[in-house]
Design a protein around this motif. Structure first.
Motif, PDB file in Angstrom:
ATOM      1  N   PHE A   1       0.830  -1.201   0.000  1.00  0.00           N
ATOM      2  CA  PHE A   1       0.000   0.000   0.000  1.00  0.00           C
ATOM      3  C   PHE A   1       0.871   1.261   0.000  1.00  0.00           C
ATOM      4  N   LYS A   2       1.950   1.225   0.756  1.00  0.00           N
ATOM      5  CA  LYS A   2       2.846   2.383   0.827  1.00  0.00           C
ATOM      6  C   LYS A   2       3.428   2.704  -0.543  1.00  0.00           C
ATOM      7  N   GLU A   3       3.846   1.680  -1.246  1.00  0.00           N
ATOM      8  CA  GLU A   3       4.415   1.886  -2.588  1.00  0.00           C
ATOM      9  C   GLU A   3       3.366   2.470  -3.533  1.00  0.00           C
ATOM     10  N   ALA A   4       2.148   1.961  -3.443  1.00  0.00           N
ATOM     11  CA  ALA A   4       1.082   2.441  -4.328  1.00  0.00           C
ATOM     12  C   ALA A   4       0.701   3.888  -4.019  1.00  0.00           C
ATOM     13  N   SER A   5       0.943   4.318  -2.773  1.00  0.00           N
ATOM     14  CA  SER A   5       0.515   5.655  -2.356  1.00  0.00           C
ATOM     15  C   SER A   5       1.515   6.760  -2.693  1.00  0.00           C
ATOM     16  N   GLN A   6       2.745   6.404  -3.059  1.00  0.00           N
ATOM     17  CA  GLN A   6       3.795   7.410  -3.229  1.00  0.00           C
ATOM     18  C   GLN A   6       3.477   8.489  -4.278  1.00  0.00           C
ATOM     19  N   PRO A   7       2.881   8.146  -5.420  1.00  0.00           N
ATOM     20  CA  PRO A   7       2.587   9.194  -6.416  1.00  0.00           C
ATOM     21  C   PRO A   7       1.659  10.292  -5.913  1.00  0.00           C
ATOM     22  N   VAL A   8       0.905  10.028  -4.866  1.00  0.00           N
ATOM     23  CA  VAL A   8      -0.023  11.028  -4.342  1.00  0.00           C
ATOM     24  C   VAL A   8       0.733  12.202  -3.729  1.00  0.00           C
ATOM     25  N   ARG A   9       1.960  11.983  -3.305  1.00  0.00           N
ATOM     26  CA  ARG A   9       2.765  13.092  -2.780  1.00  0.00           C
ATOM     27  C   ARG A   9       3.058  14.105  -3.885  1.00  0.00           C
ATOM     28  N   ASP A  10       3.315  13.605  -5.081  1.00  0.00           N
ATOM     29  CA  ASP A  10       3.521  14.507  -6.215  1.00  0.00           C
ATOM     30  C   ASP A  10       2.223  15.250  -6.535  1.00  0.00           C
ATOM     31  N   PHE A  11       1.101  14.548  -6.438  1.00  0.00           N
ATOM     32  CA  PHE A  11      -0.203  15.176  -6.671  1.00  0.00           C
ATOM     33  C   PHE A  11      -0.430  16.311  -5.675  1.00  0.00           C
ATOM     34  N   TYR A  12      -0.082  16.078  -4.416  1.00  0.00           N
ATOM     35  CA  TYR A  12      -0.242  17.098  -3.371  1.00  0.00           C
ATOM     36  C   TYR A  12       0.520  18.374  -3.721  1.00  0.00           C
ATOM     37  N   VAL A  13       1.763  18.216  -4.150  1.00  0.00           N
ATOM     38  CA  VAL A  13       2.584  19.381  -4.491  1.00  0.00           C
ATOM     39  C   VAL A  13       2.047  20.074  -5.743  1.00  0.00           C
ATOM     40  N   GLU A  14       1.679  19.284  -6.740  1.00  0.00           N
ATOM     41  CA  GLU A  14       1.134  19.865  -7.975  1.00  0.00           C
ATOM     42  C   GLU A  14      -0.170  20.611  -7.704  1.00  0.00           C
ATOM     43  N   GLN A  15      -0.966  20.071  -6.787  1.00  0.00           N
ATOM     44  CA  GLN A  15      -2.271  20.654  -6.492  1.00  0.00           C
ATOM     45  C   GLN A  15      -2.159  21.951  -5.700  1.00  0.00           C
ATOM     46  N   TYR A  16      -1.208  22.001  -4.767  1.00  0.00           N
ATOM     47  CA  TYR A  16      -1.201  23.111  -3.811  1.00  0.00           C
ATOM     48  C   TYR A  16       0.027  24.015  -3.882  1.00  0.00           C
ATOM     49  N   GLY A  17       0.978  23.696  -4.725  1.00  0.00           N
ATOM     50  CA  GLY A  17       2.008  24.660  -5.029  1.00  0.00           C
ATOM     51  C   GLY A  17       3.318  24.546  -4.262  1.00  0.00           C
ATOM     52  N   GLU A  18       4.145  25.553  -4.485  1.00  0.00           N
ATOM     53  CA  GLU A  18       5.519  25.546  -3.989  1.00  0.00           C
ATOM     54  C   GLU A  18       5.593  25.503  -2.462  1.00  0.00           C
ATOM     55  N   ASP A  19       4.770  26.306  -1.796  1.00  0.00           N
ATOM     56  CA  ASP A  19       4.816  26.317  -0.335  1.00  0.00           C
ATOM     57  C   ASP A  19       4.436  24.948   0.236  1.00  0.00           C
ATOM     58  N   ALA A  20       3.457  24.317  -0.373  1.00  0.00           N
ATOM     59  CA  ALA A  20       3.061  22.976   0.072  1.00  0.00           C
ATOM     60  C   ALA A  20       4.227  22.006  -0.077  1.00  0.00           C
TER      61      ALA A  20
END
Length: 354
Positions: A319-338
């Motif tokens: 599950f951890k491996e499958a979840s890793q791309p969501v971290r990139d989504f978080y940054v893309e969604q909310y920007g540099e400060d995020a």
């Protein structure tokens, strides 16, 4: 439109509270609290949270109430409102921002549109697996200082963060691999990061108000849900679910905040007492939530036929491996400060686990 009208009505109905506590100028001259209590009417502060009575948030609120009323020799009276009495979590956040209430506990799911960076707590396998370290981290890390400023920009002064317990999955079938989530309708809060996290497993995330989850499970409108153990027990989800997975993929985090104008109106002396009471509640809640979650787990085992499935480290790793791309989504969604806050939190996590 209906939501805006409801919020406006709640603001108007609560505005009288500000008249009793707005400037709180009773301590502006640095006088002691006992003298203030004798010379003026007792002020009432409104404290709203997002859970039912007896929950982790309610216990935190009641502990804060006890502490601040004692520290001010009764010059302050705190009125605690659990979920539903002043609206749902989103309504309560709006009331807090507008100054209609003074104090509140919220979570990333309800405040995420106002402070988008806080959605990082919806990322899976991010915080330490050790609850004591997680509690220390959310109060002492540099990343949290950065996040606290974001809250202040949104008219909320953070007084404390606290883990409420690890999130667990329940379902009408056992979930032990990402493949088991394929097409699975899981109730989540309305957060893009939460939704993306479950889409990464192949699930169908379905936002539903907290108080409607039981009936939705009962009517098979959804297949499962995610919450800390204490919530699963107190909401009786075990009556309408066959399995609970001890997945520990994320920690449900509460944030204790004050309206910023209310906070600024307080004297230095009273601010210090408020923070002292908040610190006492924070120290108390760590043990309280552990005991509550453990007790509620035993209650589920004793009072239901729900099968408890404890995921192995190998299963959690998938599950951890499958979840890793969501971290990139978080940054893309909310920007540099995020991205900066996430990077700093990852450094803080690594440091505290050494």
């Amino acid at each position: 439109m209906l939501k805006k009208l409801l919020t406006a009505f709640l603001v108007l109905s609560l505005v009288f509270v500000l008249a009793g506590c707005g400037s709180d100028g009773d301590t502006a001259d640095g006088g002691n609290e006992a003298a203030d209590a004798q010379e003026q009417e007792v002020v009432e502060w409104t404290f709203a949270h997002e859970e039912v009575q007896g929950s982790v948030q309610d216990r935190y609120a009641q502990k804060f109430k006890e502490e601040i009323e004692e520290l001010t020799d009764g010059a302050v009276n705190v009125k605690v409102y659990p979920v539903g009495q002043l609206g749902d979590g989103a309504n309560q956040v709006e009331l807090l921002q507008n100054g209609a209430i003074q104090l509140g506990i919220n979570n990333p799911g309800s405040v995420g549109t106002l402070v988008p960076e806080t959605n990082l707590f919806s990322l899976h396998f991010l915080l330490p697996a050790d609850m004591d370290k997680a509690h220390e981290l959310v109060n002492d890390s540099e990343a949290m200082d950065m996040l606290n400023q974001k809250y202040l920009d949104a008219n909320m002064k953070v007084l404390g963060w606290f883990p409420e317990g690890y999130q667990m999955w329940t379902g009408n079938k056992a979930i032990t691999s990402p493949e088991d989530f394929d097409g699975f309708k899981i109730r989540t809060m309305a957060s893009p990061v939460i939704s993306e996290s479950y889409k990464a497993y192949g699930a169908d995330p379905t936002p539903i108000p907290y108080m409607e989850v039981y009936s939705s499970l009962q009517l098979n409108m959804i297949d499962g849900q995610v919450n800390p153990i204490f919530a699963i027990e107190e909401m009786k989800f075990y009556e309408v679910q066959d399995y609970m997975m001890l997945s520990n993929q994320a920690i449900f985090v509460g944030t204790f905040v004050a309206n910023d104008m209310f906070w600024d109106s307080l004297s230095d002396e009273r601010r210090a007492k408020v923070q002292e009471a908040a610190d006492a509640a924070n120290d108390y809640i760590l043990g309280a939530q552990k005991d509550l979650n453990n007790t509620r787990l035993e209650s589920i085992k004793e009072n239901s036929d729900m099968e408890i499935v404890e995921l192995t480290e190998e299963q959690r790793s998938a599950f951890k491996e499958a979840s890793q791309p969501v971290r990139d989504f978080y940054v893309e969604q909310y920007g540099e400060d995020a991205g900066k806050i996430l990077d700093q939190l990852l450094k803080d996590v690594e440091a505290i686990q050494q």
